[in-house]
Design an enzyme around this catalytic site. Structure first.
Site, PDB file in Angstrom:
ATOM      1  CD  GLU A  19      20.674  81.540 -27.080  1.00  0.00           C
ATOM      2  OE1 GLU A  19      21.615  81.701 -27.872  1.00  0.00           O
ATOM      3  OE2 GLU A  19      20.671  80.639 -26.205  1.00  0.00           O
TER       4      GLU A  19
ATOM      5  CD  GLU B 251      18.936  74.146 -29.325  1.00  0.00           C
ATOM      6  OE1 GLU B 251      19.979  73.698 -28.858  1.00  0.00           O
ATOM      7  OE2 GLU B 251      18.821  75.320 -29.686  1.00  0.00           O
TER       8      GLU B 251
ATOM      9  CB  SER C 111      21.093  71.618 -19.989  1.00  0.00           C
ATOM     10  OG  SER C 111      20.773  72.962 -19.678  1.00  0.00           O
TER      11      SER C 111
ATOM     12  CE  LYS D 227      23.579  78.778 -27.061  1.00  0.00           C
ATOM     13  NZ  LYS D 227      22.600  78.645 -26.016  1.00  0.00           N
TER      14      LYS D 227
ATOM     15  CG  ASN E 119      24.884  77.725 -30.968  1.00  0.00           C
ATOM     16  OD1 ASN E 119      25.644  78.613 -31.359  1.00  0.00           O
ATOM     17  ND2 ASN E 119      23.610  77.951 -30.659  1.00  0.00           N
TER      18      ASN E 119
ATOM     19  CG  HIS F 108      19.486  79.115 -31.258  1.00  0.00           C
ATOM     20  ND1 HIS F 108      19.370  79.812 -30.084  1.00  0.00           N
ATOM     21  CD2 HIS F 108      20.093  77.940 -30.950  1.00  0.00           C
ATOM     22  CE1 HIS F 108      19.893  79.081 -29.095  1.00  0.00           C
ATOM     23  NE2 HIS F 108      20.342  77.949 -29.604  1.00  0.00           N
TER      24      HIS F 108
ATOM     25  N   GLY G  75      20.625  76.367 -21.404  1.00  0.00           N
ATOM     26  CA  GLY G  75      21.478  77.122 -20.485  1.00  0.00           C
ATOM     27  C   GLY G  75      20.986  77.108 -19.050  1.00  0.00           C
TER      28      GLY G  75
END
Ligand code: 13P
Length: 264
Positions: free
Chosen positions: A98, A168, A213, A11, A9, A96, A174
């Protein structure tokens, strides 16, 4: 264990020229592997570029990071499932973290997006995962199951469109903090049980990926954990060298076959 999936991904990184350069390096150094599938989720503006570079290789798929829940219309700045499909995507990320936590996407919206993916002939990869405070409050299972049930609630024919799931945990995205293989596996087991309740035996064929991560160091342990069918990688997928070392992860089956052949 399903055939493992390595998903990148990107992003909001890599425009068309960077994407083209990345793919040229990647494709030269990564010959076709029949025991794994790679998926790239580039920004929408690069789906076509990446798909063109992939040039029909059946071990590599291209996906969209997001779609709108309507099929067309006055929705400035959005893309529909049909547009993503036309650009070359066959998969789409839905929900997702985000999208959920930066853009406020709700469970209901993820359900409508999964349904839109289905109408467009895209496989939705529904992302689920708990926030740190939810984990600390012992609510991981509750949150993940709520997101899973809601996300797939509007699919007309779950079997036909062969969805995927990505677990996730938000606190691992991250941050450099990865769930241990045991933790990931435990939540994947919960997801698999719920999928069984939704689609019966076919649940085994639905890949459940882990994301948060992931890097070349922790990928082998995660991929050998029960019920972990692949990895969804953000930061470590942006550099072609780093991504190549992740997708070359030696799989348990491969190692076992070598040991058998050498008589160990
Ligand atoms: P990182 O690998 O950078 O933690 O991102 C994970 C992710 O969000 C993939 O979708």
């Amino acid at each position: 264990m399903n055939h493992p999936i390595f998903a990148a991904n990107w992003k909001m990184n890599h425009g068309p020229s960077e994407a083209r350069a990345f793919m040229k390096t990647f494709l030269t150094q990564y010959p076709r592997h029949y025991d794994r599938t790679i998926i790239f989720f580039p920004p929408a503006a690069c789906i076509e570029t990446v798909d063109r570079e992939v040039d029909g290789r059946s071990d590599i798929l291209v996906g969209a990071q997001n779609i709108h829940w309507e099929d067309q219309g006055a929705f400035t700045g959005e893309i529909s499932g049909q547009i993503a499909r036309d650009a070359g995507a066959t998969v789409v990320l839905v929900g997702h973290s985000e999208r959920r936590h930066v853009f406020g996407e709700t469970d209901e919206e993820t359900a409508r997006k999964c349904a839109a993916a289905e109408r467009a002939g895209l496989r939705p990869m529904l992302c689920v995962g708990e926030k740190l405070e939810e984990r600390e409050a012992g609510k991981t299972e509750e949150v993940v199951l709520r997101q899973l049930r809601a996300g797939f609630s509007r699919l007309a024919q779950m079997d036909a469109f062969n969805p995927l799931v990505a677990y996730e945990p938000v606190w691992a995205i991250g941050t450099g903090r990865t769930a241990t293989a045991d933790d990931a596996s435990a939540t994947h087991g919960v997801i698999r049980e719920e999928l069984k309740a939704i689609v019966g035996d076919r649940a085994r064929a639905i890949p459940v990926l882990y994301g948060g991560s992931v890097n070349a160091g922790n990928a082998p342990a995660l991929l050998s954990a029960p019920d972990v069918d692949g990895v969804l990688v953000g930061g470590a997928s942006l550099d072609a060298g780093s991504w190549i070392s992740i997708v070359r992860t030696r799989l348990t089956a491969e190692i076992a076959a070598e040991e058998l052949a050498s008589g160990e």
